[in-house]
Design an enzyme around this catalytic site. Structure first.
Site, mmCIF file in Angstrom:
data_model
loop_
_atom_site.group_PDB
_atom_site.id
_atom_site.type_symbol
_atom_site.label_atom_id
_atom_site.label_comp_id
_atom_site.label_asym_id
_atom_site.label_seq_id
_atom_site.Cartn_x
_atom_site.Cartn_y
_atom_site.Cartn_z
ATOM 1 N N GLU A 211 53.933 94.202 25.743
ATOM 2 C CA GLU A 211 53.034 95.211 25.185
ATOM 3 C C GLU A 211 51.982 95.631 26.201
ATOM 4 O OE1 GLU A 211 52.775 93.643 20.558
ATOM 5 O OE2 GLU A 211 50.964 93.922 21.725
ATOM 6 N N CYS B 185 45.072 98.056 28.748
ATOM 7 C CA CYS B 185 45.014 96.634 28.388
ATOM 8 C C CYS B 185 46.391 96.048 28.725
ATOM 9 C CB CYS B 185 44.692 96.500 26.905
ATOM 10 S SG CYS B 185 44.667 94.793 26.330
ATOM 11 N N CYS C 196 53.056 83.951 25.179
ATOM 12 C CA CYS C 196 51.966 83.087 25.668
ATOM 13 C C CYS C 196 52.201 81.665 25.178
ATOM 14 C CB CYS C 196 50.621 83.605 25.154
ATOM 15 S SG CYS C 196 49.231 82.610 25.759
ATOM 16 N N CYS D 198 46.885 80.144 20.424
ATOM 17 C CA CYS D 198 45.612 80.216 19.692
ATOM 18 C C CYS D 198 45.939 80.551 18.232
ATOM 19 C CB CYS D 198 44.699 81.271 20.298
ATOM 20 S SG CYS D 198 44.289 80.910 22.012
ATOM 21 N N CYS E 142 46.299 84.271 16.863
ATOM 22 C CA CYS E 142 46.877 85.278 17.754
ATOM 23 C C CYS E 142 48.363 85.502 17.514
ATOM 24 C CB CYS E 142 46.642 84.834 19.202
ATOM 25 S SG CYS E 142 47.454 85.883 20.406
ATOM 26 N N CYS F 190 47.266 92.227 19.125
ATOM 27 C CA CYS F 190 48.095 92.006 20.299
ATOM 28 C C CYS F 190 49.262 91.095 19.967
ATOM 29 C CB CYS F 190 47.224 91.366 21.379
ATOM 30 S SG CYS F 190 48.124 90.875 22.823
HETATM 31 S S1 SF4 Z 1 44.645 84.639 22.419
HETATM 32 FE FE1 SF4 Z 1 46.863 84.797 22.323
HETATM 33 S S2 SF4 Z 1 47.485 85.638 24.287
HETATM 34 FE FE2 SF4 Z 1 45.356 84.880 24.508
HETATM 35 S S3 SF4 Z 1 45.579 82.784 25.237
HETATM 36 FE FE3 SF4 Z 1 45.462 82.649 23.025
HETATM 37 S S4 SF4 Z 1 47.625 82.686 22.357
HETATM 38 FE FE4 SF4 Z 1 47.565 83.394 24.471
#
Ligand code: SF4
Length: 413
Positions: A138, A156, A163, A167, A170, A384
């Protein structure tokens, strides 16, 4: 949402040196060319046979390798970064024989097709770019018009496919991790936004999919190219992280004039670990110390990102604790508040506008400068990683089977 963080995986060249065939035109310059060839190959070892990401000097060296005069390298630079030509066969300024030689030797520009776009009513556009291995990333283009009518266009960009940090709030983290992006795969996101908006990108934020610090080598190479070749000012570039041990210091040693944005999301270690699992390996005090040192080394203020999650970390008590933490560790702090963008299946909620305002006021009254990120593109749904997750559940092995029609999806960085 704005992503933040990563783990250093070295690039592994997919094309062995043996595959680099000597071009016909190299024959006459072979005596001089071989030393250039080895030196230049060594310098391209990271992104072998991809033109995008190479400096003007490297392109001049490459032209010499192919028995051309060095001004052909300048032309290559112009074609890639100014004219933004995507295919070698369309390098019409160059002799046909040179183009053929480049292609026969396995060189390519390094641009990927845009697979899907979603446009929000406010003009924000989220793109899915389809990489060579059919993975999707993305990228978001965010246009903002100022009072005088000139446009600021922010890209962005993602730094990883997915990832690994997961988190809790996310969508990218929920979608898992595939691999690091190569430098040209980061740079091409900016060029794709420019192409789509028919305008120059003025700002770049590494806040898309992935943790930039886990792919720091490629991020730094892309940063160099975006600054020197695409000509985006260093101060217009922000590198964001959730925190990866030892990487903030490494970044500081490069003395970039770009902004470091650190995603805190909590004012104490216990709460932070609940929101950001990777925080266990990087205590808050250690992050704050590294941020203070970053400021001392670079004179660049660190910006702290804070995703506000209703009932979790959004009370004025949390704001007071955050202000104390920031004052304890430095000065010149700035906090960017990000009211959570709801995602499917998440236990978190977006905080009420009054809670956001009270949180911001509590910080400001304690002399912390605050901005509240406007949610862009929420009308098309958000966050995101959401758009990629929708399409990448079924890996794209063949040319799209009408996935384009499933367009009820997400926007917003
Ligand atoms: S917010 Fe999402 S993209 Fe950013 S480090 Fe945490 S899991 Fe990874």
């Amino acid at each position: 949402m704005i992503a933040t963080s990563m783990a250093v995986i070295q690039h592994v060249c997919s094309a062995p040196l043996a595959r680099v065939m000597l071009p016909r035109s190299l024959v006459f310059s072979r005596s001089r060319g071989l030393s250039i060839l080895s030196a230049t190959r060594a310098s391209h070892a990271v992104s072998q046979q991809v033109l995008l990401g190479m400096s003007e000097h490297e392109l001049q060296q490459l032209a010499l390798e192919f028995g051309q005069q060095s001004y052909r390298g300048k032309q290559l630079h112009h074609l890639i970064y100014k004219r933004k030509v995507k295919e070698i066969e369309d390098f019409s300024h160059l002799p046909q024989a040179f183009r053929n030689d480049l292609q026969e030797a396995g060189w390519k520009v390094g641009r990927s097709p845009i697979y899907h776009t979603v446009t929000a009513a406010d003009g924000t556009v989220k793109l899915l770019i389809k990489l060579e291995d059919n993975r999707l990333i993305e990228t978001v283009g965010i246009p903002v018009e100022d009072d005088k009518g000139s446009m600021r266009l922010t890209a962005c960009v993602s730094s990883q496919v997915g990832c690994p940090l997961r988190c809790s709030f996310c969508a990218t983290g929920k979608g898992g991790f595939s691999r690091n992006l190569k430098r040209h795969e980061i740079i091409e996101q900016v060029l794709a936004i420019e192409e789509l908006f028919k305008n120059r990108v003025t700002n770049v934020v590494f806040m898309g999919m992935g943790e930039p610090m886990l792919n720091l080598n490629s991020v730094l190479e892309a940063h160099r190219c975006l600054n020197k070749d695409v000509q985006i000012g260093q101060r217009m570039i922000t590198i964001s992280t959730v925190g990866v041990p030892n990487t903030i210091r490494k970044l500081a040693s490069h003395k970039l004039q770009s902004t470091l944005a650190v995603s805190l999301h909590a004012p104490n270690q216990k709460l932070r670990e609940a929101i950001v699992p990777s925080a266990k390996s990087y205590p808050l005090d250690a992050i704050m110390k590294d941020c203070r040192d970053y400021f001392l080394d670079t004179s660049r203020r660190v910006s702290f990102e804070y995703a506000l999650l209703a009932g979790v970390n959004d009370t004025t008590e949390h704001a007071v604790e955050l202000a104390q933490l920031l004052h304890e560790w430095g000065r010149g702090n700035h906090v960017n508040l990000i009211p959570f963008n709801p995602i499917e299946g998440s236990e978190y909620q977006r905080p009420h506008r009054k809670a956001v305002a009270a949180f911001a006021a509590a910080l400001e009254s304690r002399k912390i400068t605050v901005s509240v990120r406007q949610t862009r593109g929420l009308d098309a749904s958000a966050a995101c990683g959401q758009l990629r997750n929708k399409f990448q559940k079924n890996p794209l092995l063949a040319e799209s089977e009408n996935l384009q029609s499933q367009a009820d999806v997400a926007v917003a960085c």
